[in-house]
Scaffold this motif. Structure first.
Motif, PDB file in Angstrom:
ATOM      1  N   UNK A 122      36.458  98.306  56.702  1.00  0.00           N
ATOM      2  CA  UNK A 122      35.285  99.151  56.871  1.00  0.00           C
ATOM      3  C   UNK A 122      34.809  99.602  55.499  1.00  0.00           C
ATOM      4  N   UNK A 123      33.522  99.893  55.351  1.00  0.00           N
ATOM      5  CA  UNK A 123      33.039 100.416  54.073  1.00  0.00           C
ATOM      6  C   UNK A 123      33.821 101.663  53.662  1.00  0.00           C
ATOM      7  N   UNK A 124      34.232 101.692  52.398  1.00  0.00           N
ATOM      8  CA  UNK A 124      35.023 102.802  51.900  1.00  0.00           C
ATOM      9  C   UNK A 124      36.511 102.518  51.846  1.00  0.00           C
ATOM     10  N   UNK A 125      36.979 101.504  52.582  1.00  0.00           N
ATOM     11  CA  UNK A 125      38.396 101.130  52.517  1.00  0.00           C
ATOM     12  C   UNK A 125      38.749 100.619  51.126  1.00  0.00           C
ATOM     13  N   UNK A 126      40.032 100.711  50.792  1.00  0.00           N
ATOM     14  CA  UNK A 126      40.541 100.099  49.565  1.00  0.00           C
ATOM     15  C   UNK A 126      41.322  98.853  49.950  1.00  0.00           C
ATOM     16  N   UNK A 127      41.035  97.753  49.276  1.00  0.00           N
ATOM     17  CA  UNK A 127      41.805  96.529  49.469  1.00  0.00           C
ATOM     18  C   UNK A 127      42.575  96.253  48.192  1.00  0.00           C
ATOM     19  N   UNK A 128      43.881  95.992  48.313  1.00  0.00           N
ATOM     20  CA  UNK A 128      44.702  95.715  47.131  1.00  0.00           C
ATOM     21  C   UNK A 128      45.120  94.253  47.130  1.00  0.00           C
ATOM     22  N   UNK A 129      45.208  93.689  45.940  1.00  0.00           N
ATOM     23  CA  UNK A 129      45.613  92.300  45.752  1.00  0.00           C
ATOM     24  C   UNK A 129      46.890  92.259  44.936  1.00  0.00           C
ATOM     25  N   UNK A 130      47.945  91.703  45.510  1.00  0.00           N
ATOM     26  CA  UNK A 130      49.199  91.475  44.784  1.00  0.00           C
ATOM     27  C   UNK A 130      49.136  90.049  44.247  1.00  0.00           C
ATOM     28  N   UNK A 168      32.546  94.332  47.193  1.00  0.00           N
ATOM     29  CA  UNK A 168      33.345  95.410  46.606  1.00  0.00           C
ATOM     30  C   UNK A 168      32.514  96.149  45.563  1.00  0.00           C
ATOM     31  N   UNK A 169      32.607  97.467  45.573  1.00  0.00           N
ATOM     32  CA  UNK A 169      31.814  98.288  44.662  1.00  0.00           C
ATOM     33  C   UNK A 169      32.271  98.108  43.216  1.00  0.00           C
ATOM     34  N   UNK A 170      31.353  97.748  42.351  1.00  0.00           N
ATOM     35  CA  UNK A 170      31.608  97.706  40.908  1.00  0.00           C
ATOM     36  C   UNK A 170      32.938  97.033  40.572  1.00  0.00           C
ATOM     37  N   UNK A 171      33.167  95.869  41.138  1.00  0.00           N
ATOM     38  CA  UNK A 171      34.450  95.181  40.927  1.00  0.00           C
ATOM     39  C   UNK A 171      34.647  94.830  39.453  1.00  0.00           C
ATOM     40  N   UNK A 172      35.752  95.272  38.857  1.00  0.00           N
ATOM     41  CA  UNK A 172      36.044  94.894  37.467  1.00  0.00           C
ATOM     42  C   UNK A 172      36.512  93.444  37.338  1.00  0.00           C
ATOM     43  N   UNK A 199      40.638 102.942  36.201  1.00  0.00           N
ATOM     44  CA  UNK A 199      41.153 103.372  37.501  1.00  0.00           C
ATOM     45  C   UNK A 199      40.050 103.266  38.554  1.00  0.00           C
ATOM     46  N   UNK A 200      40.478 103.130  39.774  1.00  0.00           N
ATOM     47  CA  UNK A 200      39.545 103.138  40.901  1.00  0.00           C
ATOM     48  C   UNK A 200      39.304 104.585  41.309  1.00  0.00           C
ATOM     49  N   UNK A 201      38.065 104.989  41.338  1.00  0.00           N
ATOM     50  CA  UNK A 201      37.737 106.376  41.681  1.00  0.00           C
ATOM     51  C   UNK A 201      38.160 106.700  43.110  1.00  0.00           C
ATOM     52  N   UNK A 202      38.656 107.925  43.301  1.00  0.00           N
ATOM     53  CA  UNK A 202      39.018 108.434  44.636  1.00  0.00           C
ATOM     54  C   UNK A 202      39.998 107.520  45.356  1.00  0.00           C
ATOM     55  N   UNK A 203      41.001 107.086  44.626  1.00  0.00           N
ATOM     56  CA  UNK A 203      42.038 106.224  45.189  1.00  0.00           C
ATOM     57  C   UNK A 203      43.115 107.111  45.815  1.00  0.00           C
ATOM     58  N   UNK A 204      43.129 107.183  47.138  1.00  0.00           N
ATOM     59  CA  UNK A 204      44.039 108.082  47.848  1.00  0.00           C
ATOM     60  C   UNK A 204      45.308 107.404  48.341  1.00  0.00           C
ATOM     61  N   UNK A 205      45.570 106.184  47.922  1.00  0.00           N
ATOM     62  CA  UNK A 205      46.766 105.478  48.390  1.00  0.00           C
ATOM     63  C   UNK A 205      48.036 106.234  48.005  1.00  0.00           C
ATOM     64  N   UNK A 208      46.237  95.342  42.781  1.00  0.00           N
ATOM     65  CA  UNK A 208      44.954  95.612  42.136  1.00  0.00           C
ATOM     66  C   UNK A 208      43.986  96.155  43.186  1.00  0.00           C
ATOM     67  N   UNK A 209      43.457  97.377  42.984  1.00  0.00           N
ATOM     68  CA  UNK A 209      42.618  97.990  44.018  1.00  0.00           C
ATOM     69  C   UNK A 209      41.132  97.703  43.842  1.00  0.00           C
ATOM     70  N   UNK A 210      40.475  97.441  44.970  1.00  0.00           N
ATOM     71  CA  UNK A 210      39.026  97.263  45.007  1.00  0.00           C
ATOM     72  C   UNK A 210      38.477  98.078  46.171  1.00  0.00           C
ATOM     73  N   UNK A 211      37.300  98.630  46.004  1.00  0.00           N
ATOM     74  CA  UNK A 211      36.677  99.432  47.063  1.00  0.00           C
ATOM     75  C   UNK A 211      35.714  98.562  47.872  1.00  0.00           C
ATOM     76  N   UNK A 212      35.940  98.471  49.178  1.00  0.00           N
ATOM     77  CA  UNK A 212      35.097  97.666  50.054  1.00  0.00           C
ATOM     78  C   UNK A 212      33.781  98.403  50.326  1.00  0.00           C
TER      79      UNK A 212
END
Length: 427
Positions: free
Chosen positions: A268-276, A215-219, A324-330, A353-357
């Motif tokens: 796929x690269x660029x997808x957003x994965x969210x964790x509840x 995940x890109x730059x995961x906080x 915030x997660x950049x370019x979060x289009x959800x 919680x959003x993470x960018x794959x």
């Protein structure tokens, strides 16, 4: 001492492989002595076919030892074609007797199993039990297992197959040939690709799946090693594409764990994965627990009764910083008003919680490889290649994959039985 004993074991295995006599001909040749290959070999041999397995490693069925974290999740009582990437094809291959056939095979091997939720394991909880009874049954059936040999080429003739083999047990390596009435490709990766290319067979590009996700730059990178029960979803643009519930393992590179492995089949690269992180609490319940006096304040420790305190502290910190997660289009991403309210934003991060794959992390840890021989060129009831009726395939050689939980091994066992039985009929 360990290095010495390992070298001694390798020398012993090399001697055993070198002393295995490879016949000039056989009824069925299995290319690859892994899970599906050994089942195919046993099935063919017990049907009366003289059967030879060609395995490049010095031991057959070694891959079984790594399955299920060394415990071998050998099947699942909820087998269903919908768990696979090509469900219609799997349904035709495996039919309604799938689970009974798999369990019948292992019962005949002398293996006993136990159930954990819907997953089947050997009662010993040791993958070695599965491998040992499999090899013992192959020996009883008269299967010749020739290790330390690599198949370089397969030629299909009108009435037989010529298998060209490099014997790597010799110094220098020596070439030889084996004539078989039928051959079964039961190996994936480079070996399968090399054989397929020589026969002009259609292949699907291979890629690792059932693997950790980067995940890109995961906080959450600082929480490396923390585990949590979550509902995870993958978004591609506005709406979710896949959903899993289970344990996630936070890593400094992204996420791992069974939930992650299953979602890696879809990500796929660029997808957003969210964790509840609070899958059993809805938003109103969560607010009542964290703010019982309705102060509207985000208080340190208010999430500790629900979340791992270290995860909770990081979420509170990020909410206060309005991360915030950049370019979060959800479609359900928190609004700017929610982000401006620390308590509301913290609760929103808990529930999604959003993470960018960025892709697969550590491909070498992948449990399965997607891709292989394209299924459209196979007869599903026999797994024979339509253009080469003396050539069959099973297991990881085909472009079939499924979720974690025993589904991939269940495919290996059943497809090996189908191919082995059909190939034996040609002798």
């Amino acid at each position: 001492m360990k290095g010495s004993s390992r070298a001694q074991k390798q020398a012993r295995l090399l001697d055993q492989a070198r002393n295995t006599t490879l016949p000039e001909n056989c009824d069925v040749c299995i290319i690859g002595g892994g899970a599906s290959g050994m089942v195919a070999a046993i099935t063919a041999a017990e049907a009366g076919a003289k059967t030879v397995v060609i395995e490049q490693k010095l031991q057959a069925a070694q891959s079984i030892l790594a399955t299920g974290n060394g415990r071998c999740n050998l099947a699942n009582i909820s087998l269903a074609p919908k768990r696979y990437n090509h469900p219609e094809f799997v349904a035709e291959v495996c039919d309604s007797s799938w689970l009974n056939d798999v369990l019948g095979f292992w019962n005949a091997c002398g293996l006993r199993w136990t159930l954990e939720e819907d997953r089947l394991y050997p009662v010993s909880r040791q993958a070695a039990s599965v491998r040992n009874v499999l090899l013992a049954r192959a020996e009883r059936a008269g299967v010749i297992v020739a290790c330390g040999r690599k198949v370089e080429q397969v030629e299909i003739n009108d009435d037989n197959c010529t298998i060209k083999i490099l014997d790597e047990t010799r110094e220098p390596a020596q070439y030889c040939s084996l004539i078989a009435n039928a051959a079964i490709i039961a190996v994936g990766g480079g070996a399968s690709s090399r054989i397929a290319a020589g026969l002009n067979l259609e292949q699907v590009a291979e890629s690792p799946i059932l693997a950790p996700l980067a995940c890109e730059n995961s906080p959450l990178a600082s929480l490396n090693g923390r585990r949590a029960e979550v509902i995870a979803q993958i978004y591609r643009g506005t709406f979710p594409q896949a959903r899993e519930r289970g344990e996630v393992l936070l890593r400094d590179y992204g996420i791992s764990g069974i939930v992650c492995f299953n979602l890696s089949r879809h990500a796929q690269p660029g997808d957003v994965i969210t964790l509840d992180f609070a899958p059993d609490c809805n938003a109103s319940e969560l607010r009542q627990i964290t703010d019982p006096k309705l102060t509207g304040e985000l208080v340190d420790g208010c999430l500790d009764g629900i979340l791992d305190p270290l995860i909770a502290a990081q979420i509170i910190k990020l909410a206060r910083e309005q991360w915030t997660l950049a370019d979060d289009d959800r479609a359900d991403a928190p609004s700017s008003d929610v982000q401006a309210d620390p308590l509301s934003y913290a609760l929103a991060l808990v529930k999604g919680f959003p993470l960018r794959v960025s892709g697969i992390a550590h491909p070498e840890l992948a449990q399965v490889t997607r891709g292989g021989l394209a299924i459209n060129q196979f007869e599903p009831t026999t797994l024979a290649i339509q253009s080469c009726p003396r050539l069959f395939a099973c297991g990881e050689a085909l472009d079939i994959d499924a979720d974690c939980g025993g589904f991939n091994l269940a495919w290996a066992w059943k497809s090996g039985m189908v191919a082995g039985n059909a190939a034996a009929q040609l002798h």
